[in-house]
Design a protein around this motif. Structure first.
Motif, PDB file in Angstrom:
ATOM      1  N   GLY A 316     -19.938  18.229 -21.188  1.00 40.36           N
ATOM      2  CA  GLY A 316     -19.043  17.135 -20.853  1.00 40.36           C
ATOM      3  C   GLY A 316     -19.686  16.132 -19.931  1.00 40.36           C
ATOM      4  O   GLY A 316     -19.549  14.908 -20.119  1.00 40.36           O
ATOM      5  N   ASP A 405      -8.722  15.250 -15.441  1.00 38.37           N
ATOM      6  CA  ASP A 405      -8.293  16.249 -16.429  1.00 38.37           C
ATOM      7  C   ASP A 405      -9.301  16.405 -17.556  1.00 38.37           C
ATOM      8  O   ASP A 405      -9.219  17.365 -18.327  1.00 38.37           O
ATOM      9  CB  ASP A 405      -6.937  15.859 -17.004  1.00 38.37           C
ATOM     10  CG  ASP A 405      -5.799  16.029 -15.997  1.00 38.37           C
ATOM     11  OD1 ASP A 405      -6.002  16.773 -15.018  1.00 38.37           O
ATOM     12  OD2 ASP A 405      -4.728  15.427 -16.199  1.00 38.37           O
ATOM     13  N   ARG A 406     -10.246  15.480 -17.665  1.00 39.00           N
ATOM     14  CA  ARG A 406     -11.269  15.611 -18.711  1.00 39.00           C
ATOM     15  C   ARG A 406     -12.088  16.881 -18.535  1.00 39.00           C
ATOM     16  O   ARG A 406     -12.644  17.412 -19.499  1.00 39.00           O
ATOM     17  CB  ARG A 406     -12.189  14.388 -18.705  1.00 39.00           C
ATOM     18  CG  ARG A 406     -11.502  13.106 -19.166  1.00 39.00           C
ATOM     19  CD  ARG A 406     -12.439  11.920 -19.036  1.00 39.00           C
ATOM     20  NE  ARG A 406     -11.782  10.692 -19.415  1.00 39.00           N
ATOM     21  CZ  ARG A 406     -11.771  10.182 -20.647  1.00 39.00           C
ATOM     22  NH1 ARG A 406     -12.403  10.837 -21.606  1.00 39.00           N
ATOM     23  NH2 ARG A 406     -11.146   9.047 -20.911  1.00 39.00           N
ATOM     24  N   GLU A 409     -10.924  19.521 -20.779  1.00 40.66           N
ATOM     25  CA  GLU A 409     -10.915  19.251 -22.218  1.00 40.66           C
ATOM     26  C   GLU A 409     -12.146  19.786 -22.932  1.00 40.66           C
ATOM     27  O   GLU A 409     -12.255  19.679 -24.148  1.00 40.66           O
ATOM     28  CB  GLU A 409     -10.791  17.742 -22.453  1.00 40.66           C
ATOM     29  CG  GLU A 409      -9.469  17.165 -21.947  1.00 40.66           C
ATOM     30  CD  GLU A 409      -9.430  15.645 -22.028  1.00 40.66           C
ATOM     31  OE1 GLU A 409     -10.466  15.052 -22.438  1.00 40.66           O
ATOM     32  OE2 GLU A 409      -8.397  15.060 -21.677  1.00 40.66           O
ATOM     33  N   GLU A 417     -10.231  28.427 -17.533  1.00 40.11           N
ATOM     34  CA  GLU A 417      -9.399  27.226 -17.644  1.00 40.11           C
ATOM     35  C   GLU A 417      -8.147  27.361 -16.786  1.00 40.11           C
ATOM     36  O   GLU A 417      -7.767  26.424 -16.072  1.00 40.11           O
ATOM     37  CB  GLU A 417      -9.019  26.997 -19.105  1.00 40.11           C
ATOM     38  CG  GLU A 417      -8.196  25.741 -19.313  1.00 40.11           C
ATOM     39  CD  GLU A 417      -7.934  25.445 -20.780  1.00 40.11           C
ATOM     40  OE1 GLU A 417      -7.246  24.452 -21.065  1.00 40.11           O
ATOM     41  OE2 GLU A 417      -8.421  26.208 -21.634  1.00 40.11           O
ATOM     42  N   GLU A 421      -7.185  24.995 -13.632  1.00 41.85           N
ATOM     43  CA  GLU A 421      -5.907  24.277 -13.618  1.00 41.85           C
ATOM     44  C   GLU A 421      -5.164  24.516 -12.310  1.00 41.85           C
ATOM     45  O   GLU A 421      -4.445  23.644 -11.814  1.00 41.85           O
ATOM     46  CB  GLU A 421      -5.040  24.725 -14.799  1.00 41.85           C
ATOM     47  CG  GLU A 421      -5.505  24.180 -16.140  1.00 41.85           C
ATOM     48  CD  GLU A 421      -4.695  24.743 -17.296  1.00 41.85           C
ATOM     49  OE1 GLU A 421      -4.018  25.768 -17.097  1.00 41.85           O
ATOM     50  OE2 GLU A 421      -4.732  24.156 -18.394  1.00 41.85           O
TER      51      GLU A 421
END
Length: 451
Positions: A316, A405-406, A409, A417, A421
């Protein structure tokens, strides 16, 4: 310079259990076996108790105090019954023990200073008929026993000690190294540790060994050792390419310079936070650590998820223009860390986006029409035979990406995850070095890596 034979003889003397240690282990194993057999008899279960592992085969290292007992149940017991009765017997044999979980639960504890695992399994006739992975273990003991003599047992201990010395011993998914059974099979395959070391130094992965020449499957692993008890299993499946390379590096090192030190784990001085900060600063990169609460799962679930997530986040970052020189992940019972060293933490406000060749009419016209009326972009213009635009970047700093928030993803492990979060901290530059209080060893290995 001492010869390799002299070094091996010296190391063998200190890693071979003496008669007193052997006697104490045998007495402890006998007592525990009697307890387990009595527990089976009290419940009128037609099962048996088998000692397995290196202490059963006489290939354990002096000072290793592990006893593995398998309680074998008839195959007409269902899985729930096996687990319930296995735990009940385990607690009866080890009153102060506690439950742990692999493929199914078992009881672990201590007795007379020995660490004891009491594992229920099925008494299947062949390893190919197993109902769970642990059912295969008794067949491993039988196979090794049938091929072992005193000289080979000595050489197995030497090879295991060598693997421990170089940090490549252990088939858990945190280590991804050589299991004890794999080490034993390799020594048997080459009929001794000397021949094994010399062969390993010249291996050109992928390497395939099939002791019984009965393999029926192909494997995409750097090392394949077909299980003599199961033609469809690679005993080396867990072994990472890095640990196979580590074996080859240190094997060549030992052959070139025979010495005892290679057999002993390195006792490195951990750097303090100031020293780590200085090292990171000297590299001219941007270090960032993502720190979060460690999920409450066993290591064999945690570390594959950590590695998957590390790779996902790195991908990412790179997709947004923040390339990583190197990355790492580590954890303890409370905190987990993703560490990235970025070549840059900022990017230009625009990025180049090339379209299809102008000659590909349908796609080229679609690209042109998409951007022709977009006042935010530069272009479209022609470069070579293609339409090109320069468009604004949505994210221009690594901090903005990692704090968005990417981050969630990308491909993440399920429990990682959830943990991210719930919240995480970002530490940049010298602040990364403050993790030395908790992860000094890992950070030292990062800034001063060795093979």
């Amino acid at each position: 310079m001492p010869s390799l034979d002299n070094v091996l003889d010296t190391v063998a003397d200190r890693v071979t259990p003496d008669s007193d240690e052997r006697a104490r282990l045998a007495d402890a194993a006998a007592t525990l076996t009697d307890r387990a057999e009595a527990a089976l008899a009290d419940r009128e279960i037609d099962g048996d108790v088998l000692q397995v592992g290196s202490t059963a085969r006489g290939t354990w290292l002096a000072g290793d105090r592990d006893i593995d007992l398998f309680v074998r149940f008839p195959t007409d017991y269902d899985r729930a019954e096996l687990e319930r009765l296995g735990l009940a017997i385990g607690h009866e044999v080890l009153p102060d023990g506690h439950e742990e979980y692999a493929e199914h639960p078992y009881v672990t504890g201590t007795h007379e200073g020995f660490a004891v695992d009491l594992v229920p399994c099925y008494a299947v006739e062949r390893a190919t008929e197993i109902r769970s992975a642990v059912d295969r273990t008794p067949f491993h003991t039988q196979y090794i026993d049938s091929h072992l003599d005193d000289d080979l047992a000595r050489d197995i201990r030497l090879f295991k000690r060598f693997l421990k010395g170089i940090g490549a011993y252990g088939s858990d998914l945190r280590t991804e190294g050589f299991s004890g059974y794999l080490a034993e099979l390799l020594v048997l395959e080459y009929d001794g540790v000397d021949a094994l070391l010399r062969a390993a130094a010249d291996w050109q992965p992928p390497v395939t060994l099939d002791p019984k020449a009965h393999g029926t499957e192909s494997f995409d692993d750097p090392l394949t050792v077909v299980d003599p008890t199961d033609p469809e299993r690679n005993v080396a499946a867990v072994l990472s390419a890095a640990n196979l390379a580590r074996l080859q590096h240190y094997t060549r090192d030992l052959l070139a310079d025979p010495r005892e030190a290679v057999f002993d784990p390195a006792d490195r001085r951990g750097l303090d936070s100031d020293e780590i900060a200085t090292e990171l600063d000297s590299r001219g990169t941007t270090a960032v650590a993502i720190v979060f609460e460690t999920p409450d799962i066993v290591d064999d679930q945690l570390y594959p998820q950590l590695r998957k997530s590390l790779s996902g986040i790195e991908s990412g970052l790179e997709s947004h223009g923040f390339d990583a020189v190197r990355s790492a992940t580590f954890a303890d019972d409370e905190r987990a860390v993703f560490l990235f060293e970025l070549t840059t933490a900022t990017t230009p406000a625009v990025e180049r986006h090339a379209g299809p060749p102008v000659g590909v009419r349908e796609h080229a016209e679609g690209f042109f029409e998409t951007y022709a009326t977009d006042e935010a972009v530069y272009g479209p213009f022609i470069e070579g035979d293609r339409y090109v635009v320069e468009r604004p970047r949505e994210i221009t700093t690594a901090e903005a990406y990692l704090d968005s928030d990417r981050l969630l993803e990308v491909g993440l492990g399920a429990r990682i995850e959830t943990a991210l979060e719930a919240g995480y901290d970002l530490r940049w530059g010298k602040a990364v070095a403050t993790l030395a209080d908790r992860f000094g060893t890992e950070l030292t290995e990062y800034v001063d890596p060795e093979p």
